[in-house]
Design an enzyme around this catalytic site. Structure first.
Site: not given
Ligand SMILES: C[S@@+](CC[C@H](N)C(=O)[O-])C[C@H]1O[C@@H](n2cnc3c(N)ncnc32)[C@H](O)[C@@H]1O
Length: 616
Positions: A88, A470, A496-498, A513
């Site tokens: 190996d 975010d 905003g809030d997704f 993530r």
């Molecule tokens: C685990 S972190 C991952 C961050 C980034 N995508 C990374 O990989 O480094 C989750 C992200 O989702 C955002 N988040 C959580 N709930 C959210 C929502 N309702 N609307 C927008 N963003 C949100 C958090 O603020 C955070 O930045």
């Protein structure tokens, strides 16, 4: 005519090469050895972290490959070999073991690491002497140092596109086109090709002209685990200082004395011992990071334990113990300077553990200590109750993990963002280039946090503009994380809030993530929303640690899942199904070999439906 008298000793014996490598076959054929080739079915899945060194890993893999063939042949081939040879080859650089690349990106990662540097090539060899169903093993390894020239990106890609890197350890073949990359070789050239012929002949000589009984070690037939796990790694001796200094061949490794083994007293639960110490090792890393030991040792000349203790106002005895433990963990080096020992960072520590380094993991280490550690101390409850242990660990059960816990104070928020930023910095380049995304002009990183991923996408794709979306609490801090060495004009931030707000329009939506944090119903809500936001030809890129099919690994994902509620980890095929259910008809999976993998779902051709799964 057989020129080598050692090789002639094997005449009349059934010799088997347990390797499909045409290069090994050629090397042995060229010296007149007659042998059969029976490629091993042993899966190269030994846990590298259980081995003290890359060479131990290579030797053990070689041994398991050869043993698998030796044990299979009497039943499947109805003949018993006299000798089975296993080998190996691994390439090591910066403390990492590089095996065969899984795809072009992986080959690029490997070759970039080797570029302009010296690295080691280790081939582990096992010679299994078979008598009925008794197996005795002689094993050894050979090290060769190889230096790559400084190569341009263009040259690296040209080499990768030649296809040559794909079945070669380290991603290059020195005997063909890859020879052009190499500035010098110190040691046995054939070892780099895949088989240390000279060392092999010396071992044969010892076996057949010396006393095989004193060299070969009985292989414990019961100790191999069903899943191909390791026998206990054999104790090795015979490494002299002089041989170490020479950096090569005379370090023949001969396994432990037969007397000790015959008594059966050497059984050692290697894996369990390793796990027993696991938390101590993590805590040593956390403490050294919290005390900024790696920052202090940044200056190349190193410091004594007394100097470190003085600088961090800590006890000398405590600091000395911590530094020595860090040396044993491969995080620091200890060198004698006159009367005193000085400590300095390893290359890996300089790159990843200094809090201000570009690829620093310091943020995630602090998060692991302050947030994950308290959660994991309640794991037993977590398992019994199947629920998050936030309340036990931190006194309150959050409704929304982000708004009610991670962002409940400025200090906590910064700590969390630092943690996300650090992992993202290390992995974003590999995620961005896991697929060719140059056709997308606009992207939206949904839950894109500090923008670390977005900046890497901007770097990789000069024609792409990226919006980071975010929560307002996060977006307001984006200037803290803006890189100074890059034009950031193509990265913008929207708060905003997704779940509640409209998402910015984009051709490509990135979800890094994000999905693993949420319950299935919320995952569906989010994917439905993205699918609706995508125009034809649009795509979604999901980046997560992908579980192996059957949920047998990777360990990092399964351990992380222990503290995850209501979210969960998924495999590549589970993500394929999820994305297809939401209209992303073409789905492709890539393992990056970094912290996060990538799944690309395309809406492009809704009439056809396809998926590819790559395995690492
Ligand atoms: C685990 S972190 C991952 C961050 C980034 N995508 C990374 O990989 O480094 C989750 C992200 O989702 C955002 N988040 C959580 N709930 C959210 C929502 N309702 N609307 C927008 N963003 C949100 C958090 O603020 C955070 O930045």
């Amino acid at each position: 005519m057989v020129l080598n008298p050692v090789i002639s000793k094997l005449a009349g014996k059934l010799v088997v090469l347990a390797s499909a490598s045409p290069r090994r076959r050629e090397i042995l054929t060229n010296v007149g050895l007659r042998f059969e080739v029976v490629p091993s079915w042993f899966k190269e899945t030994l846990d590298k972290s259980l081995f003290g060194s890359p060479q131990d890993y290579a030797v053990e893999t070689a041994k398991q490959k050869a043993l698998e063939v030796a044990k299979r042949m009497p039943f499947k081939h109805l003949k018993t070999p006299d000798i089975v040879i296993g080998a190996d080859t691994v390439v090591t650089v910066d403390g990492l073991i590089l095996e065969k690349p899984v795809d072009k990106q992986d080959a690029y990662r490997m070759l970039s690491r080797l570029n302009g540097k010296e690295h080691s090539v280790f081939t582990g060899v096992a010679i299994i002497l078979c008598k009925n169903i008794e197996y005795n093993a002689v094993d050894f390894y050979e090290e060769t140092r190889v230096k790559f020239a400084d190569l341009s990106e263009e040259m690296l890609w040209e080499y990768i596109h030649s296809g040559e890197p794909m079945d070669k350890a380290g991603g290059y073949g020195i005997q063909a086109l890859g020879g052009m990359l190499v500035e010098y070789v110190h040691g046995d050239f054939l070892n780099v090709v895949g088989f240390p012929l000279n060392h092999f002949c010396k071992q044969l000589n010892k076996i057949f002209n010396g006393s095989a009984g004193t060299l070969a070690v009985p292989v414990d037939r019961t100790s191999r685990t069903a899943d191909g796990g390791p026998d206990r790694p054999s104790r090795r001796e015979g490494t002299t200082e002089a041989a170490q200094a020479s950096g090569r061949a005379e370090r023949t490794q001969i396994a432990a004395e037969p007397e000790r083994r015959a008594g059966g007293s050497t059984a050692f639960p290697h894996r369990i011992a390793h796990l027993l110490d696991g938390f101590k090792a993590s805590k040593a890393l956390f403490a050294a990071s919290a005390l900024k030991v790696f920052d202090l040792l940044d200056a190349g000349h190193g410091l004594t334990a007394v100097q470190v203790a003085e600088k961090i106002a800590a006890s000398v005895v405590g600091v000395e113990r911590l530094l020595d433990a860090a040396v044993s963990l491969g995080l620091l080096e200890k060198v004698q300077r006159g009367e005193v020992a000085v400590y300095r960072n390893t290359e890996e520590a300089s790159r990843y553990l200094i809090s201000t380094s570009d690829l620093s993991l310091h943020g995630y280490i602090v998060h692991s200590n302050d947030v994950l550690w308290p959660l994991f101390t309640h794991l037993e409850h977590g398992v019994r109750e199947g629920s998050s242990q936030h309340e036990r660990a931190f006194g309150k059960q959050p409704q929304d993990l982000f708004q009610d816990a991670y962002y409940s104070s400025e200090e906590r928020k910064l700590r969390f963002l630092d943690a996300m930023h650090s992992i993202s910095k290390v992995t974003a380049g590999d995620v961005a280039t896991a697929f060719d995304l140059s056709g997308f002009r606009t992207a939206c990183d949904v839950g894109g946090c500090t923008g670390a991923m977005a900046y890497e996408f901007a770097k990789a794709y000069p024609g792409m503009s990226i919006t980071v979306f975010d929560l307002p609490a996060v977006i307001e801090l984006n200037h803290h994380f803006q890189p100074h060495d890059q034009d950031c004009s193509r990265v913008t931030f929207v708060a905003g809030d997704f779940f509640k707000d409209d998402l910015p329009k984009a051709d490509l939506y990135i979800l890094a993530r994000i999905l693993h944090d949420w319950s299935d119903d919320k995952v569906h809500i989010l994917l439905r929303k993205l699918s609706e936001a995508c125009s034809p030809g649009g795509a979604v890129l999901v980046s997560e640690i992908l579980l192996e099919e059957g949920r047998r690994g990777p360990r990092r994902a399964l351990l992380q899942a222990l503290s995850m509620t209501p979210g969960s980890q998924r495999s590549g095929s589970e993500y394929c199904l999820l994305l297809k259910a939401h209209g992303f008809s073409q789905v492709h999976v890539r393992h990056t070999g970094n912290f996060l993998d990538a799944v690309l779902g395309n809406t492009g051709f809704r009439e056809s439906s396809s998926a590819t799964l790559e395995t690492s």
